[in-house]
Design a protein around this motif. Sequence first.
Motif, PDB file in Angstrom:
ATOM      1  N   TYR A 169     -22.545  27.882  24.580  1.00 36.45           N
ATOM      2  CA  TYR A 169     -23.590  28.189  23.612  1.00 36.45           C
ATOM      3  C   TYR A 169     -22.996  28.495  22.233  1.00 36.45           C
ATOM      4  O   TYR A 169     -23.551  28.102  21.199  1.00 36.45           O
ATOM      5  CB  TYR A 169     -24.433  29.366  24.086  1.00 36.45           C
ATOM      6  N   ASP A 170     -21.873  29.207  22.204  1.00 38.32           N
ATOM      7  CA  ASP A 170     -21.223  29.486  20.926  1.00 38.32           C
ATOM      8  C   ASP A 170     -20.761  28.194  20.266  1.00 38.32           C
ATOM      9  O   ASP A 170     -20.864  28.030  19.045  1.00 38.32           O
ATOM     10  CB  ASP A 170     -20.035  30.427  21.114  1.00 38.32           C
ATOM     11  N   HIS A 171     -20.250  27.273  21.061  1.00 39.55           N
ATOM     12  CA  HIS A 171     -19.819  25.976  20.525  1.00 39.55           C
ATOM     13  C   HIS A 171     -20.999  25.230  19.911  1.00 39.55           C
ATOM     14  O   HIS A 171     -20.884  24.687  18.806  1.00 39.55           O
ATOM     15  CB  HIS A 171     -19.192  25.121  21.629  1.00 39.55           C
ATOM     16  N   LEU A 172     -22.124  25.214  20.593  1.00 41.37           N
ATOM     17  CA  LEU A 172     -23.295  24.515  20.075  1.00 41.37           C
ATOM     18  C   LEU A 172     -23.779  25.141  18.769  1.00 41.37           C
ATOM     19  O   LEU A 172     -24.222  24.439  17.856  1.00 41.37           O
ATOM     20  CB  LEU A 172     -24.420  24.545  21.114  1.00 41.37           C
ATOM     21  N   HIS A 173     -23.679  26.460  18.684  1.00 40.75           N
ATOM     22  CA  HIS A 173     -24.111  27.144  17.462  1.00 40.75           C
ATOM     23  C   HIS A 173     -23.143  26.888  16.312  1.00 40.75           C
ATOM     24  O   HIS A 173     -23.558  26.552  15.190  1.00 40.75           O
ATOM     25  CB  HIS A 173     -24.230  28.644  17.715  1.00 40.75           C
ATOM     26  N   GLU A 174     -21.840  27.026  16.586  1.00 42.00           N
ATOM     27  CA  GLU A 174     -20.841  26.908  15.530  1.00 42.00           C
ATOM     28  C   GLU A 174     -20.652  25.465  15.071  1.00 42.00           C
ATOM     29  O   GLU A 174     -20.466  25.208  13.873  1.00 42.00           O
ATOM     30  CB  GLU A 174     -19.511  27.486  16.022  1.00 42.00           C
ATOM     31  N   ARG A 175     -20.687  24.515  15.993  1.00 41.24           N
ATOM     32  CA  ARG A 175     -20.416  23.119  15.635  1.00 41.24           C
ATOM     33  C   ARG A 175     -21.667  22.382  15.199  1.00 41.24           C
ATOM     34  O   ARG A 175     -21.617  21.526  14.297  1.00 41.24           O
ATOM     35  CB  ARG A 175     -19.785  22.386  16.835  1.00 41.24           C
ATOM     36  N   TYR A 176     -22.816  22.697  15.804  1.00 38.65           N
ATOM     37  CA  TYR A 176     -24.031  21.925  15.527  1.00 38.65           C
ATOM     38  C   TYR A 176     -25.152  22.757  14.898  1.00 38.65           C
ATOM     39  O   TYR A 176     -26.236  22.235  14.640  1.00 38.65           O
ATOM     40  CB  TYR A 176     -24.537  21.281  16.820  1.00 38.65           C
TER      41      TYR A 176
END
Length: 251
Positions: A169-176
């Motif tokens: 979820y952090d990846h989706l927030h930070e990258r997208y």
Amino acid sequence: MASTTGTSKYRAVRDSLLERISSMRVGDRLPSETVLCDEFEVSRITLRHAVDGLVQDGRLIREHGRGTFVSAPRPGVHYPERFADVVTGFHRQQTSAGHTVTTRVLRQELVPAGEKVARLLDLPVGGSVVELVRLRYVNGQLHQHVVTYLPYERFPETVTTDFTSGSLYDHLHERYGVTLTRNDLTVRVEEATPDVALNLDVEVGLRLLSVASTVLDADERPVAFGTARHTPLNSEIDLSLRMAGPAPQEA
């Protein structure tokens, strides 16, 4: 080891040992203190401090004259996932509580969306999705088997990103720039299939707690669909419900 302070060195060694324990079997012996000190580039005092903490947590056991061995997790230790008003994800919940979360990625590849996955992710049947299969550990204790599907066209980097230690979820927030605002859940009891049983180290047919989850963003677009399966040892979920809007006035 890049850590410089005593506290950070201890934490780094503890986290590394927990990750190693996650891939070992109960009864396996750790390398000697000398080997581990050389590997982590720390003093015996720092190493023993980290090992002592894991012994106290029940993750390791010392046998005089023989060495240090992986032990079975203490029964009754639960790390429940909480579902309330904010969609935070399992990784952030547990790390915020001071626990160490590690992940073993079993499969991470492009697959065609089946009928159910396509419907939940609002995709055509056969459309490309990223299938992410993981084992999640908390403080070295195996907690859940998770299968997650994401739309490849929208999140192409999820097929190659390393999720062994970070949050999806952090990846989706930070990258997208994705902000999750809704989580639709289905909780049921189901029997362990041979594949799931093998990875959770349980008997085929054992009843597991299954939590299917579809998360959506602020635009009500489906972001991911996944199913987390928990053994009886870890079958605990906390729910928090709140009334929407003002409370009705009594007559």
